[in-house]
Design a protein around this motif. Structure first.
Motif, PDB file in Angstrom:
ATOM      1  N   ASN A 371      69.004   1.028 -84.655  1.00 14.02           N
ATOM      2  CA  ASN A 371      67.695   1.565 -85.017  1.00 14.02           C
ATOM      3  C   ASN A 371      67.655   3.086 -84.982  1.00 14.02           C
ATOM      4  O   ASN A 371      66.570   3.681 -85.020  1.00 14.02           O
ATOM      5  CB  ASN A 371      66.617   1.010 -84.082  1.00 14.02           C
ATOM      6  CG  ASN A 371      66.927   1.291 -82.615  1.00 14.02           C
ATOM      7  OD1 ASN A 371      67.921   1.939 -82.285  1.00 14.02           O
ATOM      8  ND2 ASN A 371      66.079   0.785 -81.736  1.00 14.02           N
ATOM      9  N   SER A 372      68.835   3.717 -84.913  1.00 11.27           N
ATOM     10  CA  SER A 372      68.948   5.183 -84.863  1.00 11.27           C
ATOM     11  C   SER A 372      68.175   5.765 -83.695  1.00 11.27           C
ATOM     12  O   SER A 372      67.712   6.908 -83.750  1.00 11.27           O
ATOM     13  CB  SER A 372      68.451   5.813 -86.177  1.00 11.27           C
ATOM     14  OG  SER A 372      69.230   5.351 -87.266  1.00 11.27           O
ATOM     15  N   ARG A 373      68.053   5.011 -82.621  1.00 10.64           N
ATOM     16  CA  ARG A 373      67.361   5.466 -81.423  1.00 10.64           C
ATOM     17  C   ARG A 373      68.315   5.396 -80.231  1.00 10.64           C
ATOM     18  O   ARG A 373      69.365   4.750 -80.279  1.00 10.64           O
ATOM     19  CB  ARG A 373      66.122   4.616 -81.142  1.00 10.64           C
ATOM     20  CG  ARG A 373      65.108   4.580 -82.278  1.00 10.64           C
ATOM     21  CD  ARG A 373      64.428   5.911 -82.477  1.00 10.64           C
ATOM     22  NE  ARG A 373      63.428   5.863 -83.543  1.00 10.64           N
ATOM     23  CZ  ARG A 373      62.681   6.904 -83.906  1.00 10.64           C
ATOM     24  NH1 ARG A 373      62.836   8.064 -83.301  1.00 10.64           N
ATOM     25  NH2 ARG A 373      61.801   6.788 -84.877  1.00 10.64           N
ATOM     26  N   LEU A 374      67.901   6.064 -79.153  1.00 11.05           N
ATOM     27  CA  LEU A 374      68.715   6.071 -77.946  1.00 11.05           C
ATOM     28  C   LEU A 374      68.475   4.850 -77.071  1.00 11.05           C
ATOM     29  O   LEU A 374      69.276   4.563 -76.186  1.00 11.05           O
ATOM     30  CB  LEU A 374      68.432   7.343 -77.128  1.00 11.05           C
ATOM     31  CG  LEU A 374      68.827   8.661 -77.791  1.00 11.05           C
ATOM     32  CD1 LEU A 374      68.415   9.821 -76.897  1.00 11.05           C
ATOM     33  CD2 LEU A 374      70.312   8.710 -78.058  1.00 11.05           C
ATOM     34  N   VAL A 375      67.363   4.157 -77.286  1.00  8.65           N
ATOM     35  CA  VAL A 375      67.037   2.990 -76.467  1.00  8.65           C
ATOM     36  C   VAL A 375      66.692   1.830 -77.385  1.00  8.65           C
ATOM     37  O   VAL A 375      66.320   2.012 -78.548  1.00  8.65           O
ATOM     38  CB  VAL A 375      65.856   3.271 -75.510  1.00  8.65           C
ATOM     39  CG1 VAL A 375      66.271   4.249 -74.437  1.00  8.65           C
ATOM     40  CG2 VAL A 375      64.646   3.786 -76.266  1.00  8.65           C
ATOM     41  N   LEU A 376      66.799   0.632 -76.860  1.00 13.72           N
ATOM     42  CA  LEU A 376      66.504  -0.552 -77.645  1.00 13.72           C
ATOM     43  C   LEU A 376      65.006  -0.751 -77.839  1.00 13.72           C
ATOM     44  O   LEU A 376      64.540  -1.091 -78.924  1.00 13.72           O
ATOM     45  CB  LEU A 376      67.112  -1.780 -76.962  1.00 13.72           C
ATOM     46  CG  LEU A 376      66.859  -3.130 -77.623  1.00 13.72           C
ATOM     47  CD1 LEU A 376      67.474  -3.158 -79.020  1.00 13.72           C
ATOM     48  CD2 LEU A 376      67.432  -4.248 -76.768  1.00 13.72           C
ATOM     49  N   PHE A 377      64.231  -0.522 -76.769  1.00 10.54           N
ATOM     50  CA  PHE A 377      62.796  -0.809 -76.827  1.00 10.54           C
ATOM     51  C   PHE A 377      62.001   0.463 -77.140  1.00 10.54           C
ATOM     52  O   PHE A 377      61.177   0.920 -76.369  1.00 10.54           O
ATOM     53  CB  PHE A 377      62.306  -1.443 -75.520  1.00 10.54           C
ATOM     54  CG  PHE A 377      62.963  -0.903 -74.281  1.00 10.54           C
ATOM     55  CD1 PHE A 377      62.513   0.239 -73.648  1.00 10.54           C
ATOM     56  CD2 PHE A 377      64.056  -1.561 -73.747  1.00 10.54           C
ATOM     57  CE1 PHE A 377      63.124   0.729 -72.522  1.00 10.54           C
ATOM     58  CE2 PHE A 377      64.671  -1.079 -72.603  1.00 10.54           C
ATOM     59  CZ  PHE A 377      64.205   0.065 -71.989  1.00 10.54           C
ATOM     60  N   TYR A 378      62.271   1.038 -78.304  1.00  9.23           N
ATOM     61  CA  TYR A 378      61.516   2.200 -78.778  1.00  9.23           C
ATOM     62  C   TYR A 378      60.337   1.698 -79.608  1.00  9.23           C
ATOM     63  O   TYR A 378      60.515   0.956 -80.581  1.00  9.23           O
ATOM     64  CB  TYR A 378      62.402   3.115 -79.615  1.00  9.23           C
ATOM     65  CG  TYR A 378      61.671   4.316 -80.170  1.00  9.23           C
ATOM     66  CD1 TYR A 378      61.520   5.471 -79.408  1.00  9.23           C
ATOM     67  CD2 TYR A 378      61.122   4.289 -81.444  1.00  9.23           C
ATOM     68  CE1 TYR A 378      60.844   6.567 -79.899  1.00  9.23           C
ATOM     69  CE2 TYR A 378      60.445   5.379 -81.947  1.00  9.23           C
ATOM     70  CZ  TYR A 378      60.309   6.517 -81.171  1.00  9.23           C
ATOM     71  OH  TYR A 378      59.641   7.611 -81.664  1.00  9.23           O
ATOM     72  N   VAL A 379      59.129   2.074 -79.228  1.00  7.00           N
ATOM     73  CA  VAL A 379      57.922   1.617 -79.924  1.00  7.00           C
ATOM     74  C   VAL A 379      56.976   2.792 -80.113  1.00  7.00           C
ATOM     75  O   VAL A 379      57.059   3.810 -79.412  1.00  7.00           O
ATOM     76  CB  VAL A 379      57.203   0.495 -79.136  1.00  7.00           C
ATOM     77  CG1 VAL A 379      58.041  -0.771 -79.126  1.00  7.00           C
ATOM     78  CG2 VAL A 379      56.889   0.940 -77.723  1.00  7.00           C
ATOM     79  N   GLU A 380      56.072   2.628 -81.064  1.00  2.09           N
ATOM     80  CA  GLU A 380      55.009   3.596 -81.325  1.00  2.09           C
ATOM     81  C   GLU A 380      53.688   2.843 -81.430  1.00  2.09           C
ATOM     82  O   GLU A 380      53.601   1.820 -82.126  1.00  2.09           O
ATOM     83  CB  GLU A 380      55.273   4.372 -82.616  1.00  2.09           C
ATOM     84  CG  GLU A 380      56.463   5.319 -82.541  1.00  2.09           C
ATOM     85  CD  GLU A 380      56.650   6.090 -83.835  1.00  2.09           C
ATOM     86  OE1 GLU A 380      55.879   5.812 -84.793  1.00  2.09           O
ATOM     87  OE2 GLU A 380      57.544   6.948 -83.902  1.00  2.09           O
ATOM     88  N   TYR A 381      52.662   3.367 -80.742  1.00  2.00           N
ATOM     89  CA  TYR A 381      51.330   2.755 -80.774  1.00  2.00           C
ATOM     90  C   TYR A 381      50.392   3.688 -81.537  1.00  2.00           C
ATOM     91  O   TYR A 381      50.358   4.904 -81.288  1.00  2.00           O
ATOM     92  CB  TYR A 381      50.810   2.520 -79.352  1.00  2.00           C
ATOM     93  CG  TYR A 381      51.692   1.610 -78.532  1.00  2.00           C
ATOM     94  CD1 TYR A 381      51.961   0.314 -78.942  1.00  2.00           C
ATOM     95  CD2 TYR A 381      52.251   2.047 -77.343  1.00  2.00           C
ATOM     96  CE1 TYR A 381      52.767  -0.524 -78.198  1.00  2.00           C
ATOM     97  CE2 TYR A 381      53.066   1.221 -76.585  1.00  2.00           C
ATOM     98  CZ  TYR A 381      53.327  -0.064 -77.024  1.00  2.00           C
ATOM     99  OH  TYR A 381      54.134  -0.890 -76.285  1.00  2.00           O
ATOM    100  N   HIS A 382      49.621   3.083 -82.434  1.00  2.00           N
ATOM    101  CA  HIS A 382      48.722   3.859 -83.291  1.00  2.00           C
ATOM    102  C   HIS A 382      47.278   3.824 -82.812  1.00  2.00           C
ATOM    103  O   HIS A 382      46.428   4.493 -83.396  1.00  2.00           O
ATOM    104  CB  HIS A 382      48.791   3.335 -84.732  1.00  2.00           C
ATOM    105  CG  HIS A 382      50.175   3.319 -85.301  1.00  2.00           C
ATOM    106  ND1 HIS A 382      50.811   4.463 -85.758  1.00  2.00           N
ATOM    107  CD2 HIS A 382      51.068   2.299 -85.464  1.00  2.00           C
ATOM    108  CE1 HIS A 382      52.014   4.152 -86.199  1.00  2.00           C
ATOM    109  NE2 HIS A 382      52.198   2.843 -86.032  1.00  2.00           N
ATOM    110  N   THR A 383      47.012   3.058 -81.784  1.00  2.00           N
ATOM    111  CA  THR A 383      45.639   2.953 -81.269  1.00  2.00           C
ATOM    112  C   THR A 383      45.590   3.540 -79.866  1.00  2.00           C
ATOM    113  O   THR A 383      46.384   3.145 -79.006  1.00  2.00           O
ATOM    114  CB  THR A 383      45.177   1.487 -81.225  1.00  2.00           C
ATOM    115  OG1 THR A 383      45.290   0.927 -82.533  1.00  2.00           O
ATOM    116  CG2 THR A 383      43.740   1.387 -80.741  1.00  2.00           C
ATOM    117  N   PRO A 384      44.699   4.466 -79.578  1.00  2.00           N
ATOM    118  CA  PRO A 384      44.620   5.030 -78.222  1.00  2.00           C
ATOM    119  C   PRO A 384      43.971   4.048 -77.254  1.00  2.00           C
ATOM    120  O   PRO A 384      43.314   3.080 -77.658  1.00  2.00           O
ATOM    121  CB  PRO A 384      43.749   6.273 -78.416  1.00  2.00           C
ATOM    122  CG  PRO A 384      42.886   5.945 -79.582  1.00  2.00           C
ATOM    123  CD  PRO A 384      43.714   5.086 -80.497  1.00  2.00           C
TER     124      PRO A 384
END
Length: 733
Positions: A371-384
């Motif tokens: 996933n071109s990331r340093l960690v497996l569980f990389y996520v982004e949240y769009h709702t505060p």
């Protein structure tokens, strides 16, 4: 002359004038009034009264020295007990610092002699950056190798890719055109063990065969891991972080950071993770990185011959280990600075950050997770998150504290029980039993069958239109024209309720098995299991709050934020908060184990309450015959004893009763005070006579002086001092 010998002992204040240039206590080494000047241009002087026989220098108190021997030559001499550290001993930080300072002076003094010496000087100056660069490269490469191998061997328990044996399940189906949205993990190239052995993909027979093969591979990996650790590298078991802290504080543990430990830890870490045990690989990665730093430090004489300098490399290596474990270079530097390091100068801060960046760059270049990331569980949240969510967040924090308290008490109780049972004598049997129980219980539940890192990734992930997990099985009433990032809260479907029950069972399973797994003789970390427990609890709470807000959006706590059709609750965010709470709680509780233990020096341990931690018994390392002096012993004699015997402390007694202790630091402070006063220091016979020999003769003229001490006395004065000279000579050590 006896009086001349007496005064040559040098207990006179003016003999300390030559040490006024000393800048710190680091430059006062085991000394008592003896100045060694090696004819250098620097102002740093070494206070030491003993020399090896055969060296070409003489020592006087307050005088000068003609020397042909450099300080580094003296420090490199194989003096027994000096500069050589045995196993389970501590290093001498002051001596190592002086040794490095003298090495630096020698290199600077020779760098203008030739181009070769200048090259050697530049190599020495850049060796610190070279060693941390090599450490970062090796740490990132090994971390990527461990991640790839662990994923492949984890999927090997379920099946194999026929088109490419080195592909895991996900990679095997990447290039397939026959996968569907609902069953994206099924493709013709991937075959389960039931399909290969009995030729059935579905049915009870297929389930039983896959069940048996899952247990077989789990037991095989666990047995191989514990066997390699027991036979080749016993130090490869456990997390390694507590021992790294001990080593960085100046303790010597031979072989703990050696090449065999590195090799076996890397292999067995993959096997332990692939076996499905409730453990993680992130903690042992710090140990792996420190092994790399220790091995590369032997390529540079600047670090191979100096234990204090070597610990600067180990501090940078620990930062690189955390960087590749969690994908956080800055977090790795803070971990090294705040948690593990004992000596952390400013240059080590920058080198640690550089090593962490290099390691993270290498790991991202390898891209082990795809996933071109340093960690497996990389996520982004769009709702505060909103203000009313603080209450469930507080509940998750309370759960994290309760989990930490339960884990540490239960794990200590099990460790005590282990030593009184056969598990303590047969660690291989214990690992096999724990692995068997874990595999038997984990296979029926899809969330416990998953790799722990994969489980955390799924719990953190926010539900979108492309998610096919049962956690995202909502009754979808959304119009197709809505944008992807604005999915409103929806009622839970059958899959969500089924997933909640499975997560509850997984939570109980993880809590119990983590208690029994942590401490077995395989590489194991506590970070990932704690995060998984918190993530499971957080996801359950998040789904509950989400459904509560959907069905009761008219309540006063939801009315302002959770309108009909609004996306106000993110269950994945609750999973992340719960993971952070449980991770921090378990780490803090683990640090308090030793602090709450009683220390016993007696032969027989007193009875303690049942709930108290195990006492720390120090009887075996207790010095039963310490060096003592009486309270009437002159300070000059005490200084001379410290200088000649190399003591670090001695006890002060009066009629057999201990009054206090004199340490090496007290001696250094005493020598420092001698430079601040003008009046002379009383000689040893001050306690027998209350006056010094007169400074002037009977004719009123000052007597001649030698080495700051008056030698010409009248007959009457000489008779008065004969008794004192005899008393001093009778007490000479």
């Amino acid at each position: 002359m006896e009086s001349e010998q007496l005064f040559h002992r040098g207990y006179y204040r003016n003999s300390y004038n030559s040490i006024t240039s000393a800048s710190s206590d680091e430059e006062l080494l085991d000394g008592a009034g003896v100045i060694m000047d090696f004819q250098t241009s620097e102002d740093d002087n070494l206070l030491d009264g003993d020399t090896a026989v055969g060296t070409h220098y003489t020592m006087t108190n307050g005088g000068s020295i003609n020397s042909s021997t450099h300080l580094l030559d003296l420090l490199d001499e194989p003096i027994p007990g000096v500069g050589t550290y045995d196993d389970f001993h501590t290093i001498d930080w002051v001596r190592e610092k002086c040794k490095d300072r003298e090495r630096h002076r020698r290199i600077n003094s020779k760098k203008k002699e030739s181009a070769w010496e200048m090259t050697k000087s530049l190599y020495d100056a850049w060796s610190g950056w070279l060693v941390v660069t090599l450490t970062g490269l090796a740490s990132g490469a090994l971390a990527g190798l461990i991640d790839i191998a662990a994923d492949w061997m984890t999927d090997l328990k379920e099946g194999i890719c026929l088109s490419a044996l080195w592909y895991n399940h996900e990679q095997c189906c990447w290039g397939s055109n026959e996968t569907t949205f609902e069953e994206r993990d099924k493709c013709p190239q991937w075959k389960t063990w039931a399909e290969l052995i009995i030729g059935q993909a579905e049915g009870p027979g297929s389930y039983i065969m896959n069940y048996i093969m899952y247990i077989f591979w789990a037991l095989s990996f666990a047995f191989l891991a514990v066997s390699l650790v027991k036979v080749f590298a016993p130090y490869a078991c456990g997390s390694g972080i507590p021992e790294i802290k001990t080593i960085l504080s100046g303790f010597i543990i031979r072989g703990y950071l050696g090449k065999w430990t590195l090799m076996i830890k890397t292999i067995t870490l993959v096997l332990a993770v692939a076996s499905g045990l409730s453990l993680g690989k992130e903690g042992p990665l710090v140990h792996v990185a420190c092994c790399c730093g220790n091995i590369f430090s032997y390529l540079f004489p600047k670090y191979s011959t100096n234990e204090a300098k070597k610990r600067e490399v180990l501090s940078a290596a620990s930062a690189a280990g955390v960087s590749v474990a969690f994908g956080a270079p800055i977090g790795g530097v803070l971990f090294s600075l705040e948690e593990v390091s004992y000596y952390f100068p400013l240059k080590t801060l920058w080198r640690s950050f550089f090593a962490a960046l290099v390691a993270a760059f290498v790991l991202r270049s390898i891209n082990p997770f795809g996933n071109s990331r340093l960690v497996l569980f990389y996520v982004e949240y769009h709702t505060p998150w909103y203000l009313f969510e603080l209450f469930p967040f507080i509940l998750l924090g309370v759960f994290g504290g309760l989990w930490g308290a339960f884990f540490i008490r239960a794990n200590i109780a099990w460790c005590r029980r282990r030593k009184s049972t056969k598990f303590g004598k047969y660690p291989v049997l214990e690992v096999i039993i724990v692995a068997a129980i874990t595999a038997v219980i984990a296979f029926p539940n899809p969330y416990t069958r998953l790799n722990t890192s994969e489980l955390i990734k799924e719990l953190f992930t926010d539900c979108g239109p492309l998610e096919s997990s049962s956690l995202c099985d909502y009754r979808n009433d959304m119009n197709a024209s809505k944008i992807v990032d604005d999915i409103p809260d929806r009622p839970a479907g059958i899959g969500v309720y089924s997933a909640i029950w499975q997560l509850c069972l997984a939570l109980i399973f993880k809590i119990i098995m983590t208690v029994f797994t942590f401490g077995i003789k395989v590489p194991s970390g506590l970070f990932i299991p704690s995060m998984a427990i918190g993530a499971i609890a957080g996801r359950i709470v998040g789904i509950a709050v989400e459904q509560l807000a959907y069905y009761h959006h008219d309540w006063f706590i939801f009315k302002e934020w959770c309108e009909v059709g609004a996306d106000c609750i993110t269950p994945g965010l609750y999973a992340m908060v719960g993971a952070a709470a449980c991770l921090e709680s378990a780490r803090k509780k683990q640090e308090g184990i030793v602090g709450s233990s009683r220390v016993c020096f007696a032969q027989h341990t007193p009875s303690l309450p049942a709930e108290s931690p195990r006492p720390l018994k120090l009887r075996s390392i207790l010095d039963m015959s310490p060096f003592t002096v009486t309270d009437h012993t002159p300070m000059e004699i005490v200084v001379d004893i410290f200088r000649k015997l190399g003591l670090r402390q001695c006890l002060v007694t009066h009629n057999g009763i201990v009054l206090g202790i004199i340490t090496k630091k007290n001696i250094l402070e005493h020598l420092e005070q001698l430079k601040q006063h003008v009046e002379p220091l009383a000689p040893p016979w001050h306690y027998n006579k209350k006056r010094y020999p007169p400074a002037y003769g009977s004719d009123g003229k000052p007597r001649p002086r030698f080495n700051h001490v008056q030698l010409n006395l009248t007959d009457e004065e000489r008779e008065e001092t004969e008794e004192e000279v005899y008393l001093l000579n009778s007490t000479t050590l």
